[in-house]
Design an enzyme around this catalytic site. Structure first.
Site, short mmCIF file in Angstrom:
data_model
loop_
_atom_site.label_atom_id
_atom_site.label_comp_id
_atom_site.label_asym_id
_atom_site.label_seq_id
_atom_site.Cartn_x
_atom_site.Cartn_y
_atom_site.Cartn_z
N GLY A 135 0.81 -1.21 0.00
CA GLY A 135 0.00 0.00 0.00
C GLY A 135 0.84 1.26 0.00
O GLY A 135 1.87 1.32 0.66
N ASP B 133 0.10 1.49 8.72
CA ASP B 133 -0.40 0.72 9.87
C ASP B 133 0.58 0.74 11.04
O ASP B 133 0.19 0.41 12.17
CB ASP B 133 -0.65 -0.73 9.47
N MET C 23 -8.20 2.65 8.88
CA MET C 23 -7.43 1.48 8.46
C MET C 23 -6.66 0.85 9.61
O MET C 23 -6.30 1.53 10.57
CB MET C 23 -6.47 1.85 7.33
#
Length: 393
Positions: A12, A135, A179
């Site tokens: 990502g 993340d 997320m």
């Protein structure tokens, strides 16, 4: 001995992933070798989709530093055993002696496997992992470049949405889905929105704490009875006591068996509408939280450059099979290295001691950890009132 450099991006995108490319290119220019980039990660290597970056001009390079998303394209391809030979043939074609793979834990797994194969067949390559992920779930590093900017975007968006949700003299419950499949760092960053003006979010739900529908409804009912306006942030990766995801839009997975997430916001919205209050809004930040370069953290951008720069230095010193890691110091941050074996395929979760279960929030220690990462504003170039970006795909 091959002396040329090749870098590629994987997984990502983030708002600062290209800053690491900037650092790699700037430092590699000093080595005297040629510099190449693979379009679309290892898939681009397999397809010989390689471009040369040796002579990129300084003005374009500067724009690259502040451009969001993966300017050279990305992929989520898991290399098959029979593909390693093809990769090394491309390396040999371009005289590649130094390979830099920018990505998260799955990308480190790819770099680790490729490095081991090269060693087995006697191909001399220095393989270095450059960390990135919003993340913040890579172990053995203080934080991951990309997280600070995403955290800044999340906190700012929550602050602004909270003000917007308060404008009418009516009860309302707002739910924001953030997320984070297995790690709650990004959702926890929503706590940074609180100040003397904004008291949101009132409830924070992280994947590290088993999700229970009844407890959730009690939390919301209690907060709603006091405030009539409740602001909730929730990770997309909420799991129940059995470790199953609370809600999945569709049970599909990528090449690394990572389930494709999304839908928690609507799931919680329906719970609240059915049991507590009809006036509910759910917001899914989606890809906005990973590509918002216009509000990127200057600290995050600086460190992203640093891991790229130092990655090249480590490779030129002869290091290989390592990921560049970040170490927090009294005066900021510095880099070190960690073996691929300690990070490949592994996940760092939000520390449980930083979770305030009683108040559905996070502790002061968590705030103190996150706050330095969102400092400063990246110097994004503007043209005709809009950001100016660059890409190579």
């Amino acid at each position: 001995m091959h002396k040329n450099v090749l870098f590629a991006q994987s997984g990502g995108p983030t708002a600062v992933i290209n800053a690491s490319c900037y650092g790699i290119i700037k430092q590699a220019k000093k080595s005297g070798g040629r510099i190449f980039a693979a379009r679309y990660g290892v898939e681009g290597i397999l397809k010989d989709n390689i471009i040369e970056m040796t002579d990129i001009d300084d003005a374009t390079l500067e724009i690259l530093r502040y451009s969001p998303s993966s300017a050279f394209g990305s992929c989520r391809h898991k290399l098959k055993e029979e593909e390693f030979e093809s990769v090394l043939k491309i390396f040999d074609k371009y005289g590649i002696g130094y390979f830099f793979y920018i990505g998260g834990n799955d990308s480190m797994t790819t770099a680790d496997r490729l490095s081991k194969y090269a060693l087995k067949v006697g191909y001399d390559i220095k393989a270095i992992g450059i960390p990135k992920t919003i993340d913040n779930d890579l172990p053995c590093t203080d934080f991951c470049p990309g997280y600070g900017s995403a955290a800044k975007y999340v906190a700012t968006s929550v602050k602004e949405m909270a003000l917007d949700s308060d404008v009418y003299d009516k009860g309302i419950i707002t739910i924001v889905e953030i997320m984070g499949r297995d790690s709650g760092f990004l959702t926890a960053a929503s706590a940074l929105a609180k100040d003397e003006v904004v008291d949101s979010p009132h409830l924070i739900y992280l994947p590290e704490v088993p999700f229970d529908e009844n407890e959730f409804l009690k939390d919301v009912e209690r907060a709603y009875s006091k405030k009539k306006k409740v602001f909730i942030t929730a990770s997309e990766g909420l799991k129940n006591k059995d470790g199953e995801y609370a809600y999945l839009r569709e049970r599909s997975a990528d090449a690394f068996s990572n389930l494709q997430m999304g839908g928690v916001g609507k799931y919680l919205e329906n719970l609240v509408k059915t049991n507590i209050e009809k006036r509910v809004k759910s917001v899914e930040l989606s890809i906005l939280q990973r590509c918002a370069a216009h509000i990127a953290s200057a600290q995050d951008n600086d460190v992203a450059v640093m891991v790229g720069t130092d990655g090249v230095k480590y490779a030129m010193e002869g290091l290989t099979d390592v990921m560049v890691s970040i170490v927090r110091t009294e005066n900021g941050f510095k880099t070190s290295t960690v073996p691929f074996s300690e990070v490949a395929g592994k996940i760092k979760v939000f520390p449980k001691e930083w979770i305030d279960n009683e108040n559905r929030g996070v502790t002061r220690e968590a705030i103190d950890y996150m706050l330095p990462l969102v400092q400063g504003e990246a110097k994004v170039p503007y043209e005709k009132g809009l950001p100016r970006y660059v890409r190579f795909i």
